[in-house]
Design an enzyme around this catalytic site. Structure first.
Site, PDB file in Angstrom:
ATOM      1  N   GLY A  61      39.217  48.158  53.873  1.00 47.79           N
ATOM      2  CA  GLY A  61      38.666  49.098  52.903  1.00 47.79           C
ATOM      3  C   GLY A  61      37.374  48.627  52.288  1.00 47.79           C
TER       4      GLY A  61
ATOM      5  N   ASN B  65      45.037  35.993  51.889  1.00 44.98           N
ATOM      6  CA  ASN B  65      44.885  36.319  53.299  1.00 44.98           C
ATOM      7  C   ASN B  65      45.947  35.608  54.130  1.00 44.98           C
ATOM      8  OD1 ASN B  65      42.833  38.211  53.295  1.00 44.98           O
ATOM      9  ND2 ASN B  65      41.202  36.701  53.525  1.00 44.98           N
TER      10      ASN B  65
ATOM     11  N   GLY C 286      35.328  46.602  53.658  1.00 47.64           N
ATOM     12  CA  GLY C 286      34.347  46.654  54.733  1.00 47.64           C
ATOM     13  C   GLY C 286      33.771  48.046  54.908  1.00 47.64           C
TER      14      GLY C 286
ATOM     15  N   CYS D 233      40.613  43.718  48.049  1.00 48.67           N
ATOM     16  CA  CYS D 233      41.149  44.331  49.273  1.00 48.67           C
ATOM     17  C   CYS D 233      41.318  45.817  49.019  1.00 48.67           C
ATOM     18  CB  CYS D 233      42.471  43.694  49.676  1.00 48.67           C
ATOM     19  SG  CYS D 233      43.153  44.382  51.202  1.00 48.67           S
TER      20      CYS D 233
ATOM     21  N   GLN E 200      47.749  40.473  54.636  1.00 44.70           N
ATOM     22  CA  GLN E 200      47.560  39.956  53.288  1.00 44.70           C
ATOM     23  C   GLN E 200      48.870  39.975  52.508  1.00 44.70           C
ATOM     24  OE1 GLN E 200      45.099  42.364  54.278  1.00 44.70           O
ATOM     25  NE2 GLN E 200      43.439  40.893  54.571  1.00 44.70           N
TER      26      GLN E 200
ATOM     27  N   HIS F  23      30.314  40.589  52.336  1.00 44.36           N
ATOM     28  CA  HIS F  23      30.259  41.234  53.643  1.00 44.36           C
ATOM     29  C   HIS F  23      28.873  41.100  54.260  1.00 44.36           C
ATOM     30  CE1 HIS F  23      34.131  43.473  53.682  1.00 44.36           C
ATOM     31  NE2 HIS F  23      34.018  43.323  52.371  1.00 44.36           N
TER      32      HIS F  23
END
Length: 270
Positions: A210, A65, A212, A74, A47, A151
């Site tokens: 993180g 990204n 995730g 992020c 990133q 997610h």
């Protein structure tokens, strides 16, 4: 124009940080972000992070990204930025305002409150986000969570048996997810322990994610798969401590590090 950069990482999830809080730099396009992120012809990163002044927070963090697309949040980059800033701060992101606090070799991040409504993920149509009635070659019934970015979390018995590099891009780009989605494949390994791999939209399979880890912990708690409201999430790059407080806010604690500094000619990547 020479532009300074700081190369940083959180558990191997790496970033090129451009600090424009005091000295402005030219606008970043999708093409220039992707060119800087290229590991063969650019600086190389998962990133690109741009720090800018903010009106209602201490500063603003923008996240691009590796494919050049701008995203909302992020977690690993938040820890890196906290370490770079050196003191507690509020940070404006496209996914909401977060609070960061350095802790020696890393940081503790208040990631805010997760969202579970189908339209907040977002999904293409209304569905139960705690056990979505969909599947891809054995990956079934994911939990959908938005923790600043979207997610889908799949719980499996054998993490290593899942071909995430093949299935990840299929799920990421499925029409069910109009903004694409980060694909989390998790195995509960203890009463408060989770092993995790994440296929990140626009960044592929990374060593750590993180957001995730936050989404997966919240999903495991909602499913009753772990005890209490906290877990240690171990990614290929190492562990993160995640806590979902009684107030609904997620706290993430983990390491970050600076790798090196340098500069580049903006015209080479414009």
């Amino acid at each position: 124009m020479r532009v300074p950069f700081i190369k940083m990482h959180g558990l191997g999830n790496d970033f090129v940080v451009l600090d424009a809080r005091e000295q402005a730099i030219p606008p970043i396009s999708r093409a220039s972000a992707a060119a800087l992120a290229d590991r063969r012809t650019g600086i190389g990163c998962d990133q690109l992070i741009l720090l800018e002044p903010a009106a209602v927070a201490d500063f603003r963090m923008r996240i691009f990204n590796a494919d050049g697309g701008e995203v909302e949040a992020c977690g690993n980059a938040s820890r890196a930025v906290a370490l770079l800033h050196g003191e507690p701060a509020t940070v404006e992101t496209a996914g909401g305002t977060i609070r960061v606090e350095p802790t020696g070799h890393g940081a503790r991040i208040d990631m805010g409150v997760p969202r579970f409504e189908w339209h907040a993920i977002p999904l293409a149509y209304a569905v139960d986000t705690l056990a979505m009635p969909v599947g891809w070659e054995g990956l079934e019934a994911p939990v959908a969570v938005n923790v600043g970015n979207p997610h889908a979390v799949f719980f499996v018995d054998d993490l290593e048996a899942v071909p995430i590099e093949r299935l990840g891009p299929l799920i990421e780009t499925d029409p069910l997810f109009p903004a694409r989605v980060n694909v989390n494949v998790a195995q509960v390994t203890g009463p408060a322990e989770i092993a995790l791999k994440v296929w990140e939209r626009g960044a592929r399979l990374t060593r750590a994610c993180g957001t995730g880890a936050c989404a997966t912990t919240v999903a495991a708690i909602r499913r009753g798969l772990v005890e209490g409201r906290a877990a240690v999430v171990t990614l290929p790059g190492g562990p993160l401590e995640i806590e979902w407080g009684e107030d609904g806010r997620i706290a993430m604690t983990g390491p970050a590090a600076e790798s090196f500094r340098g500069s580049f000619d903006w015209g080479d990547f414009a």
